[in-house]
Design a protein around this motif. Structure first.
Motif, PDB file in Angstrom:
ATOM      1  N   ALA A   1       0.844  -1.180   0.000  1.00 54.20           N
ATOM      2  CA  ALA A   1       0.000   0.000   0.000  1.00 54.20           C
ATOM      3  C   ALA A   1       0.885   1.237   0.000  1.00 54.20           C
ATOM      4  O   ALA A   1       1.846   1.316   0.754  1.00 54.20           O
TER       5      ALA A   1
ATOM      6  N   GLN B   1      -8.688  -5.201  -5.021  1.00 50.72           N
ATOM      7  CA  GLN B   1      -7.263  -5.484  -5.079  1.00 50.72           C
ATOM      8  C   GLN B   1      -6.788  -6.088  -3.761  1.00 50.72           C
ATOM      9  O   GLN B   1      -7.393  -5.887  -2.722  1.00 50.72           O
ATOM     10  N   GLN B   2      -5.718  -6.867  -3.843  1.00 53.43           N
ATOM     11  CA  GLN B   2      -5.085  -7.442  -2.661  1.00 53.43           C
ATOM     12  C   GLN B   2      -3.624  -7.000  -2.640  1.00 53.43           C
ATOM     13  O   GLN B   2      -2.951  -7.004  -3.667  1.00 53.43           O
ATOM     14  N   TYR B   3      -3.157  -6.644  -1.443  1.00 52.00           N
ATOM     15  CA  TYR B   3      -1.736  -6.302  -1.308  1.00 52.00           C
ATOM     16  C   TYR B   3      -0.925  -7.551  -0.994  1.00 52.00           C
ATOM     17  O   TYR B   3      -1.419  -8.474  -0.328  1.00 52.00           O
TER      18      TYR B   3
ATOM     19  N   ASN C   1       4.811  -7.321  -1.845  1.00 53.55           N
ATOM     20  CA  ASN C   1       5.800  -7.603  -2.897  1.00 53.55           C
ATOM     21  C   ASN C   1       6.445  -8.977  -2.732  1.00 53.55           C
ATOM     22  O   ASN C   1       7.566  -9.202  -3.170  1.00 53.55           O
ATOM     23  N   GLU C   2       5.748  -9.899  -2.059  1.00 51.51           N
ATOM     24  CA  GLU C   2       6.285 -11.252  -1.875  1.00 51.51           C
ATOM     25  C   GLU C   2       5.522 -12.222  -2.775  1.00 51.51           C
ATOM     26  O   GLU C   2       4.298 -12.322  -2.685  1.00 51.51           O
ATOM     27  N   PRO C   3       6.238 -12.968  -3.611  1.00 50.15           N
ATOM     28  CA  PRO C   3       5.550 -13.893  -4.525  1.00 50.15           C
ATOM     29  C   PRO C   3       4.678 -14.907  -3.783  1.00 50.15           C
ATOM     30  O   PRO C   3       3.601 -15.265  -4.262  1.00 50.15           O
TER      31      PRO C   3
ATOM     32  N   GLN D   1       2.984 -14.592  -1.072  1.00 48.42           N
ATOM     33  CA  GLN D   1       1.695 -14.010  -0.694  1.00 48.42           C
ATOM     34  C   GLN D   1       0.803 -13.826  -1.912  1.00 48.42           C
ATOM     35  O   GLN D   1      -0.415 -14.010  -1.833  1.00 48.42           O
TER      36      GLN D   1
ATOM     37  N   ALA E   1       0.761 -15.694  -4.548  1.00 50.05           N
ATOM     38  CA  ALA E   1       0.229 -17.019  -4.896  1.00 50.05           C
ATOM     39  C   ALA E   1      -0.937 -17.374  -3.987  1.00 50.05           C
ATOM     40  O   ALA E   1      -1.988 -17.843  -4.426  1.00 50.05           O
ATOM     41  N   SER E   2      -0.732 -17.120  -2.684  1.00 49.60           N
ATOM     42  CA  SER E   2      -1.771 -17.463  -1.717  1.00 49.60           C
ATOM     43  C   SER E   2      -3.048 -16.662  -1.964  1.00 49.60           C
ATOM     44  O   SER E   2      -4.154 -17.186  -1.858  1.00 49.60           O
ATOM     45  N   LYS E   3      -2.902 -15.376  -2.320  1.00 44.42           N
ATOM     46  CA  LYS E   3      -4.098 -14.553  -2.496  1.00 44.42           C
ATOM     47  C   LYS E   3      -4.841 -14.934  -3.767  1.00 44.42           C
ATOM     48  O   LYS E   3      -6.068 -14.810  -3.836  1.00 44.42           O
TER      49      LYS E   3
ATOM     50  N   THR F   1      -5.029 -18.073  -4.986  1.00 39.92           N
ATOM     51  CA  THR F   1      -5.786 -19.305  -4.740  1.00 39.92           C
ATOM     52  C   THR F   1      -6.943 -19.043  -3.776  1.00 39.92           C
ATOM     53  O   THR F   1      -8.002 -19.641  -3.909  1.00 39.92           O
ATOM     54  N   ALA F   2      -6.740 -18.133  -2.823  1.00 36.40           N
ATOM     55  CA  ALA F   2      -7.835 -17.802  -1.912  1.00 36.40           C
ATOM     56  C   ALA F   2      -8.983 -17.165  -2.687  1.00 36.40           C
ATOM     57  O   ALA F   2     -10.162 -17.465  -2.455  1.00 36.40           O
TER      58      ALA F   2
ATOM     59  N   LEU G   1      -9.638 -17.668  -5.771  1.00 32.18           N
ATOM     60  CA  LEU G   1     -10.261 -18.748  -6.545  1.00 32.18           C
ATOM     61  C   LEU G   1     -11.258 -19.522  -5.683  1.00 32.18           C
ATOM     62  O   LEU G   1     -12.318 -19.937  -6.159  1.00 32.18           O
TER      63      LEU G   1
END
Lengths: 322, 253, 332
Positions: A168, A195-197, A200-202, A204, A206-208, A210-211, A213
């Motif tokens: 952010a 949007q999801q923050y 800048n970690e890949p 996180q 990936a997790s957001k 799939t969540a 989805l």
């Protein structure tokens, strides 16, 4: 913690060094007006290397001696000594991507006070009185372009759309997200789920993905606002078995991203035009040095690359070396 | 008299320019409690360090059962059956009493598991409970970290740990400091039991009535030398204090 | 006293139980709000995969923190190991290892483990031999390992991960369980057993509880500390290799906060920053709480700004619980 400490220590050292009334830049020498220096935000990043290519080409063509000095990290404490070092040599002009919109104001003002023409490339200072000209990508236009490209890829099918942002308050990626949000609303078949923050970690990112989805199985498109979110999103989609089913639009066109576009992990890339930024920067610097009119703000357009048209647009791919 | 278990002769130890021991001697027999007393700075701690392998004397000889020995580490001293209860306890407060009892000497399972370093916790617990019982150490709970026990109970575990592993001699550096009356009596009971098992116990203490209550003999250290030896049964606190302060000295000490 | 009551009381007394309850409550709440999206095999599977790399890092961190140490370098060592591994594999296969075979992958794995081991050894020797506080030593290697990774990769992400690696370890499954999860579970199980049942584990606790007591008890403290940091380094190297298979790229900038995430997971799991107490089981729970929170918030559509706040609240509460428990004990 480490960065703060380093920053504090560096600031303290700087203050000490600058104490006593004089200024480090007060060398009084004449310098070399036929020399131009580029100070990118960070070394060895394809975006800045491509900018460097445009810079070297244009500056050499204009008859200038060129030099490029990049900090090891995108960090004002590392860029500041480079600026002061360049100052000692008194080149005619400096093209710089300031790594902090406030912290770099002091060192850059020293450049200006020493009679050096300063042109901002890619990023800019809050203080607009220092640089003669600022050339940057129109990030909001890039975001709008991403939404339009996604809409084209999706066609008439309905579905949810997600934006993966970095941290952010990052002005460039926030502008991209804002542009995307504005444009995506013009496409009624696309349901914007926000949007999801990701810090800048890949992982996180990936997790957001799939969540999202899980919550929205009709997810049809993802706009990742930078390299790391794009890589994380691609990983998340791969794990979910949704590669190619969910359209992923990334930002920037570094070699790995171009490869992912070619391989189908990413469906579209919004590429900036760093070489043009570098060339335009040189043009403006030359104009400033020769006393001709200078355009204060220039925004370069971004282009969309899809698998279908990528080979025709290969000049937009970022480069590892010139 | 029988051959002493431990016979230290003319030990000298310098720390830089400070001469902590100036030819100190010390004797302990099997089956007796010897108290080592002296004013602060008399060299008691240094002497115990030299005799328990923590420090090495610059000169002098240490005889164990009449044989000269070199105590170059606590491990070497322990291998010879000499254990120490430290003033600051040196227990691991987060581990339970059994784990503390077997600290550094854990029992392993038999076979392949043992070779992989797997501990036999059940056996260690069983033996620990038995040892505490034998020594009269009563703990409310042997399955909690000993940090959760009272000071006296913690002290009892520390004492038990040394006693269980010692086969010949135990040094106890102020084992009753900071203990209440009841707890102190318990520790002194343990000391007597250990002596009755035939071991030598060396008690370092500032508490003269306590020394006279539990010790069989008393050796007095002053300015890095042994200055007096007493039979506890026939000595008074005044005599001990006199020897410690230099008001009284024995030619043959 | 029978072993049964002892076990029950131990469970109730342990922080681990309360952390497990917190985790179950979180799952129950999110599950009640969106049963269709939360309580699915898909959500379970992706959550497990996404926590695998952090879990491996956190197992090593558990050992370090139990010795009353800290390792800030794990994320950087992960990056360094990923970079050296990926670059070695590329070099062995004409500059792009995408189509390389298992031989190259094996070399890559060994390079990753060796890279991690090297940094772990440096950390351990400096901490155990020189007495420089772990915070400072690993703060140094945190910067140095990342810098070294940037130096050899020229600052950019390294691509060219072999397909055979990313298709098997990265996204492959075994009877429906992702291989990445199996590997992380195996590492965790071994880590938990070694810590809980062996002399190595017992000595780790003893050193963290009272280093001087451990030394006087004849435990080789210096050697043991070196081994603990070595273990954390090797696991960071393995995590780097796993991240390589998972993301199909060695990312330079994507692991800035891995160290803090691992420390947070360990502390959340009831391991004391003061050393001497903790467990790998707790760490597993500690890894999952932030992961479940993050995922749950996205699924139920909570404002994104609440997420870091909620994670922070749980972390601070866990440490507060630990401290008040210790104070209560030390008062006696």
């Amino acid at each position: 913690m480490s960065r703060t400490t380093v920053a504090l220590v560096s600031t303290a050292l700087l203050l000490t060094a600058c104490g006593g009334g004089g200024q480090i830049g007060d060398t009084g020498g004449t310098g070399d007006a036929k020399k131009m220096v580029l100070i990118p935000g960070v070394a060895a990043e394809p975006f800045y290397i491509s900018m460097e290519c445009g810079f070297r080409e244009a500056a050499s063509a204009a008859g200038y001696e060129v030099d490029v000095q990049a900090p090891a990290k995108f960090d004002a404490t590392l860029q500041t000594p480079i600026v002061t070092g360049v100052l000692a040599n008194k080149p005619g002009a400096v093209l710089i991507a300031p790594t902090d919109d406030k912290a770099m104001a002091g060192p850059m003002r020293q450049l200006k006070d020493a009679g050096i023409k300063v042109v901002e490339v890619d990023t800019k200072l809050e203080d607009t009185s220092i640089a003669s000209s600022t050339i940057s990508s129109d990030n909001e236009q890039g975001g709008r372009l991403a939404a339009r490209t996604l809409a084209e890829l999706v066609g008439d099918r309905p579905g949810s759309v997600l934006v993966l942002n970095t941290k952010a308050g990052t002005s460039t990626t926030d502008a991209r997200a804002a542009g995307f949000e504005e444009e995506v609303k013009k496409h009624p078949n696309l349901k914007y789920v926000g949007q999801q923050y990701t810090d800048n970690e890949p992982d996180q990112a990936a997790s957001k993905v799939t969540a999202t989805l899980s919550a929205n199985p009709d997810l049809i498109g993802v706009f990742a606002t930078n390299l790391n979110t794009g890589e994380g999103a691609a990983t998340g989609l791969r794990n979910a078995g949704k590669t190619g089913v969910v359209n992923l639009v990334g930002f920037d066109a570094s070699p790995k991203q171009v490869e992912d576009l070619r391989g189908g992990a990413v469906q579209a890339l919004i590429a900036q035009d760093p070489a043009t930024i570098g060339r335009t920067g040189v043009e403006q610097a030359v104009a400033a040095l020769e006393g001709k009119p200078v355009q204060r703000d220039i925004e370069t357009d971004l282009v969309a690359l899809t698998k279908a048209d990528m080979e025709a647009n290969s000049k937009y791919f970022y480069r590892q070396r010139c | 008299m029988a051959l002493p278990l431990l016979d230290a002769r003319e030990l000298v130890k310098h720390y830089g320019n400070v001469e902590a021991l100036r030819g100190a001697s010390f004797t302990a027999h099997a089956g007796e409690v010897v108290a080592l007393v002296g004013d602060n700075g008399a060299g008691k701690s240094t002497l115990v360090k030299c005799l328990s392998g923590v420090a090495r004397p610059d000169s002098g000889t240490i005889l164990l059962d009449g044989t000269p020995v070199v105590l170059d580490s606590p491990v070497a001293a322990r291998a010879l059956g000499i254990e120490t209860v430290y003033q600051d306890l040196a227990v691991a407060p987060d581990l339970d009493p059994a784990a503390n009892l077997f600290l550094g000497r854990e029992l392993r399972r038999g076979g392949l598991l043992g070779k992989l370093g797997v501990l036999d916790k059940r056996e260690m617990r069983r033996r620990a409970v038995a040892s505490f019982h034998d020594l009269g150490v009563s703990l409310p709970d042997v399955d909690v970290p000993i940090g959760a026990l009272s000071g006296g109970q913690r002290q009892s575990v520390a004492v038990a740990r040394s006693v269980v592993w010692a086969s010949r001699l135990v040094f106890m550096d102020e084992p009753t400091a900071a203990l209440g009356v009841v707890q102190r009596e318990r520790v002194l009971d343990v000391i007597r039991r250990v002596r009755d098992q035939g071991m030598a116990v060396v008690l370092i203490s500032h508490n003269m009535p306590e020394v006279l209550a539990v010790a069989d003999r008393v050796e007095v250290l002053r300015l890095g030398r042994r200055v007096a030896r007493f039979d506890a049964a026939t000595t008074t606190v005044e005599e001990l204090v006199g020897a410690m302060t230099g008001a009284l000295s024995q030619e043959d000490a | 006293m029978t072993p049964r009551t002892g076990l029950r009381r131990r469970l109730v007394g342990a922080n681990t139980l309360w952390i497990a309850v917190v985790l179950l409550v979180l799952i129950a709440v999110f599950g009640a709000l969106r049963p269709d999206a939360v309580l699915t095999a898909f959500t379970l599977q992706t959550t497990l995969v996404e926590t695998s790399v952090l879990l491996v890092l956190s197992v090593g961190m558990t050992y370090v923190i139990i010795t009353a140490g800290i390792d800030l370098s794990v994320g950087s060592v992960l990056v360094f190991s990923g970079v050296t591994s990926a670059m070695t594999m590329n070099a062995l296969h004409d500059g792009n290892a995408t189509t390389a075979g298992w031989g190259v992958v094996l070399v890559g794995l060994l390079v990753a483990l060796a890279s991690g081991a090297a940094w772990g050894l440096v950390n351990g020797l400096l901490i155990a031999r020189t007495g420089i506080p772990p915070l400072i030593v690993t703060l140094g290697s945190f910067g140095a390992a990342l810098g070294a990774g940037q130096l050899i990769s020229n600052g950019s992400n390294v691509a060219g991960v072999p397909d055979v690696l990313s298709d098997t370890l990265g996204t492959g499954t075994w009877f429906g369980v992702p291989n990445l999860v199996l590997l992380a579970a195996a590492v965790t199980a071994v880590g938990a057993l070694v810590l809980g049942t062996t002399a190595f584990g017992r000595h780790t606790y003893a050193i963290g509880s009272n280093e001087e007591a451990a030394r006087r008890a004849g435990i080789p403290v210096t050697r043991h500390l070196v081994r603990v940091y070595l273990l954390a380094g090797v696991l960071a190297g393995l995590a780097g290799f796993m991240a390589l298979a998972y993301f199909r790229v060695a990312s330079i900038t994507g692991h800035d906060t891995d160290n803090l995430n691992a420390i947070a997971a360990v502390v959340l799991g009831g391991t004391s920053l003061f050393g001497g107490a903790g467990s790998v089981v707790g760490t597993v729970l500690g890894v999952f709480i932030p992961a479940v929170l993050r995922k749950g918030f996205v699924i139920v559509g909570v404002n994104v700004y609440w997420q870091p706040i909620a994670v922070a609240l749980v972390l601070v509460a866990a440490v507060w619980l630990d401290q008040s428990r210790r104070r209560a004990r030390d008062k006696r």
